[in-house]
Design an enzyme around this catalytic site. Structure first.
Site, PDB file in Angstrom:
ATOM      1  CG  HIS A 266      -2.507   1.569   1.284  1.00  0.00           C
ATOM      2  ND1 HIS A 266      -1.696   2.460   1.563  1.00  0.00           N
ATOM      3  CD2 HIS A 266      -3.438   0.999   0.853  1.00  0.00           C
ATOM      4  CE1 HIS A 266      -2.668   2.682   1.137  1.00  0.00           C
ATOM      5  NE2 HIS A 266      -3.821   2.108   0.939  1.00  0.00           N
ATOM      6  NE  ARG A 337      -5.005   0.372  -2.008  1.00  0.00           N
ATOM      7  CZ  ARG A 337      -5.928  -0.251  -1.573  1.00  0.00           C
ATOM      8  NH1 ARG A 337      -6.023  -1.499  -1.432  1.00  0.00           N
ATOM      9  NH2 ARG A 337      -6.590   0.580  -1.054  1.00  0.00           N
ATOM     10  CD  GLU A 432      -6.139  -9.991   2.709  1.00  0.00           C
ATOM     11  OE1 GLU A 432      -7.019  -9.182   4.150  1.00  0.00           O
ATOM     12  OE2 GLU A 432      -5.342  -9.752   2.723  1.00  0.00           O
TER      13      GLU A 432
END
Lengths: 644, 248
Positions: A266, A337, A432
């Site tokens: 990130h 990102r 996730e």
């Protein structure tokens, strides 16, 4: 083993409907005859547990935290995407699908991603019905903001605490079902083994973290929704307790692990300040809506800034390099990102970094404050600015923030088919923890969307299809396989307690993190990856020779918990490096230095690598077996991602 | 820059045994360490010395999960306003300072070990009624209900509660009124929350009373130590809601 992704027939927009119609159903009166275990209470786990209980199934919900509400989804800041087109700016289900496929650098399944986009609107409706206080405008309608990788405003948000509000919504739904007696709730429980009977997932072994009791739990199906594995890197934006043990132990039981090397860094985290730092703090990507990222143009100025001889305000406008705006004029500061992270590293590698250790760039709000006024900025990012000031002692309203990329999300995870079932029948994986929707790179505000789509809308349909193929007999934990797995867990705990060496689990974990960041981080090379594998293997030996755990096994013992998690990270880390070594291309978050264009941009190799790499566990210290699921693109043309 | 501090930490093996303070001296502490990283460092030392490390609750370490919660020098989450324990940094402490660290103390929060307490009573209050009964599947379009910005913002201000229990720990009566009121208020303000408004407040308050929390005597301590600055105006609203519910 042949991978069958079970992608339904028909046009893209009809696939989900077709699949729902094909699937067998469980009659409402029969649902109460089925037990389902859900491990994890983040967005995916809580929403799945609540929705399944609403349907009438008996659910057992497990989390290692002291309450379901603490799961790390709570920390998501920026927002959740949905193709509502409330802003009338040209958004559509197809556009959200297209952006997500493209953002994922063409390494995700078309059918899954399209379904995600189709379901996105319903998530917002459901959350509003639950009372999630999304931001609204003065007329009373929902407000949106834009996020990286998109040119429309489709992100719904609740200040900088969207994940918290969504999770509390799902937690409330879960709590309601606990109250109604449809969910049995097990906080402070960690899953340590998966139990199979005749190849089907039929239960788990848990440790009660307070009493140390090892217990078996049986059910007709098991759902794992335990999040990602960024903590392999020790320093990440994940919570301290986030771990990969549930997925890793399921993997060792036969569930294939897909694309483990697809990790996301990130771009906007608070830089590391010292050696004893335990984790990194993320600043929401939404800040890039209004913040401008820059470094000084000259190394001399950067040096002065590092040594705090001058302040950022002393650097005149024409000596600043707003490098994202320069390199990517059409997306500017809102590039995805992976692109933003790599660019920051590039600048710092050139000696233009501005923090003491050289690893940091500026995120500047001066222009936005001038344009919108301080009150607007405060209402948008107030809590983030407050958080930053607490950590860094600087006031971002007055001086630019310092930021640097950090590990944040893992796109890889257990391989699942279109129904979200792993290669073990009866074992499902959501959120996730699975690999399904984000390809090689996740777009901002898409994790919340995926977790809730999986839990609220997909699993309630697909699990019924599996259960309908079973009989109604109760599954009991008296099958010998339960005892066998329980003994295995006890033996491992005994092992950790008896080594009595000199290294704490944290020390070894920190070492692992260094290896991973250096060689399996933002940029990866063949030699580096080979070196990483060697180093991980030797660190694993050290772990089993030199581990030290004190305390008792029948009491709260965080060191013991950590030892088990680090043991699993040490194995998963090697698989990540092997997968990265195998994928000799750059795509999304995976950047191989050998595979780049003349301008230094990531170069995909579609001919060789348009596949999902699904790894089969072959046994201790044996080379895992690679299975390939070919990806085909019928509705989008694979282009080179360009954000210029 | 570094500082030296003396830590007086509550150690207690479990709920059945009696606890006591132990003193630990920490020297040359980098002021950029977070308060919990200081405890991490101490724990590493204890393990290496063959001792049992100090148990304390923590997880996200960025002030949002609500897991951490220490009573530091007589204040829940320490002396700074609007922060959780994990957001404290050593630069906020003085060189040579003695820091007293205790668990949340309340009858409703029995000690599990050292600084870790059982806050499941808070979960039970939510389970009793802290929700809208909206099954998945039937929701109308999200923009079908207009909610003015003021109402949405008000609801959000109450919904920010992270459920850490600081309000209970800091209250001399160990009352959970602020926690309960924040949820009652969040849901009562919103138009979606009207259907169950009357039932909800009764069920939640009854559950709160069943869990050995004390009553509110308006000392405002909870608001003072709430890491999310939740206003006690919500308690006033909950009282009104409760009265309306039992009287109509």
């Amino acid at each position: 083993m042949k991978l069958d992704s079970k992608i339904p027939k028909g046009n893209l927009s009809e696939k989900w409907d077709n699949r729902k119609f094909e699937m067998r159903l469980v009659n409402p009166a029969n649902k109460r005859k089925f037990d389902i275990i859900v491990v994890g209470t983040g967005l995916a786990g809580s929403s799945a547990a609540a929705s399944l209980a609403e349907l009438g199934y008996n659910v057992k919900s497990f989390c290692f935290q002291d309450s379901a509400r603490r799961a790390h989804s709570i920390a998501a800041q920026g927002g959740i995407n949905a193709a509502k087109n409330y802003q009338n700016d040209g958004d559509s289900v197809f556009r959200l699908f297209y952006d997500t496929i493209k953002g994922g650098d063409y390494r995700a399944r078309e059918a899954n991603v399209y379904r995600l986009a189709q379901l996105s609107g319903g998530i917002i409706d459901q959350c509003v019905a639950q009372g999630v206080p999304f931001a609204r405008d003065y007329g009373g309608l929902l407000d949106n903001r834009s996020f990286g990788g998109a040119q429309v405003s489709r992100t719904f948000y609740a200040q900088g605490e969207t994940g918290q509000q969504l999770l509390l919504g799902a937690y409330a739904a879960l709590s309601r079902q606990i109250h109604l007696g449809k969910i049995e709730y097990f906080p402070y429980h960690e899953m340590l083994e998966l139990v199979l009977i005749n190849g089907h997932a039929k239960g788990i072994v848990t440790r009660n973290l307070i009493t140390g009791e090892i217990k078996t739990h049986a059910a007709h199906a098991v759902i794992i929704a335990t999040g990602g594995y960024s903590n392999v890197f020790f320093l990440s934006s994940n919570a301290m307790g986030s771990n990969a043990s549930a997925v890793w132990r399921a993997h060792k039981k036969g569930a294939l692990f897909a694309n483990p090397c697809f990790t996301q860094v990130h771009p906007t985290c608070i830089p590391q300040m010292g050696d004893h730092q335990a984790k990194l703090t993320l600043m929401s990507e939404s800040l890039r809506n209004d913040g401008r990222i820059w470094v000084p143009k000259s190394k001399e100025t950067a040096k002065k800034l590092r040594e705090e001889k001058i302040k950022p305000a002393d650097v005149p406008e024409d000596e600043r390099d707003y490098y994202l705006e320069r390199k990517y004029p059409s997306f500017g500061n809102l590039v995805p990102r992976d692109v933003a992270s790599r660019a920051a590293k590039e600048m710092c590698d050139q000696g233009l970094g501005i923090t003491k250790n050289g690893n940091g760039v500026y995120l500047d709000f001066e222009e936005a404050i001038g344009r919108l006024g301080i009150d607007v900025i405060k209402s948008r990012y107030g809590n983030l600015f407050h958080m930053y000031e607490l950590l860094m002692g600087d006031n971002p309203y007055k001086t630019p923030m310092k930021i640097f990329p950090a590990l944040h999300y893992t796109m890889g995870g257990l391989w699942v088919d279109y129904d979200l079932m792993t290669t073990i029948p009866g074992l499902f994986c959501l959120g996730e923890a699975n690999f399904s929707d984000h390809g090689a790179n996740r777009l901002g505000a898409s994790a919340l969307m995926q977790g809730l789509a999986d839990g609220y809308f997909i699993i309630p349909s697909t699990i019924g299809n599996y259960l309908a193929s079973l009989g109604f007999e109760k599954v009991n934990a008296d099958h010998p396989n339960f005892e066998k797995e329980k003994q295995k867990v006890l033996k491992q705990i005994e092992k950790f307690m008896s080594i009595n060496g000199k290294s704490t689990p944290d020390e070894i974990h920190r070492e692992l993190g260094k290896i991973m960041w250096n060689h399996v981080g933002i940029a990866r090379s063949e030699n580096g990856l080979k070196e990483a594998i060697k180093q991980i293997q030797s660190l694993r030996k050290i772990f089993y020779k030199d581990l030290k755990v004190t305390g008792e096994t029948n009491n709260l013992n965080e060191t013991l918990e950590k030892a088990g998690r680090v043991a699993d990270f040490l194995e998963l880390a090697e698989l990540m490096a092997m997968d990265a070594l195998n994928r000799k291309e750059s795509c999304g978050g995976h950047f191989r230095v050998e595979s780049q264009s003349k301008e230094g941009e990531a170069a995909r190799n579609d001919k060789m690598f348009t596949y999902v790499a699904a790894w089969e566990y072959a046994g201790e210290n044996k080379k895992p077996k690679l299975h390939k699921e070919k990806l085909t693109y019928e509705n989008v043309t694979m282009t080179t991602r360009s954000y210029k | 820059m570094t500082i030296n501090v003396k830590l007086k930490i509550w150690r207690q093996k479990n709920a059945q045994t009696k606890g006591k303070f132990e003193t630990y001296v920490m020297e040359n502490i980098n002021i950029h360490l977070s308060f919990l990283e200081l405890l991490d460092e101490l724990n590493e030392k204890l393990i290496k010395n063959d001792e049992i490390p100090i148990s304390f609750s923590h997880d996200c370490r960025e002030g949002i999960c609500g897991t951490c919660g220490l009573f530091i020098n007589g204040r829940a989450h320490g002396h700074l306003r609007g922060v959780t324990t994990c957001q404290l940094h050593m630069q906020m402490f003085k060189d040579g300072e003695t820091i007293v660290i205790e668990p949340w103390r309340a009858r409703a929060f029995p000690v599990i070990k050292d600084l870790v307490v059982d806050r499941s009573a808070l979960d039970k209050i939510i389970q009793a009624g802290g929700y809208m009964s909206a099954n998945v599947g039937g929701a109308a379009d999200a923009d079908a209900i207009f909610i003015t910005k003021g109402i949405a913002d008000n609801a959000f201000a109450a919904a920010k509660c992270i459920g850490c229990g600081a309000c209970v720990a800091t209250c001399k009566n160990a009352s959970a009124m602020l926690f309960t009121a924040a949820k009652v208020s969040h849901l009562a303000i919103l138009p979606q929350g009207q259907c169950e408004r009357m039932r909800r407040v009764r069920k939640m308050v009854d559950e709160m009373d069943r869990n050995s929390f004390g009553n509110c005597t308006n000392t405002y301590a909870c608001e003072m130590d709430c890491p999310k600055n939740i206003s006690i105006a919500h308690i006033a609203r909950m009282n009104r809601e409760y009265l309306r519910s039992v009287l109509t």
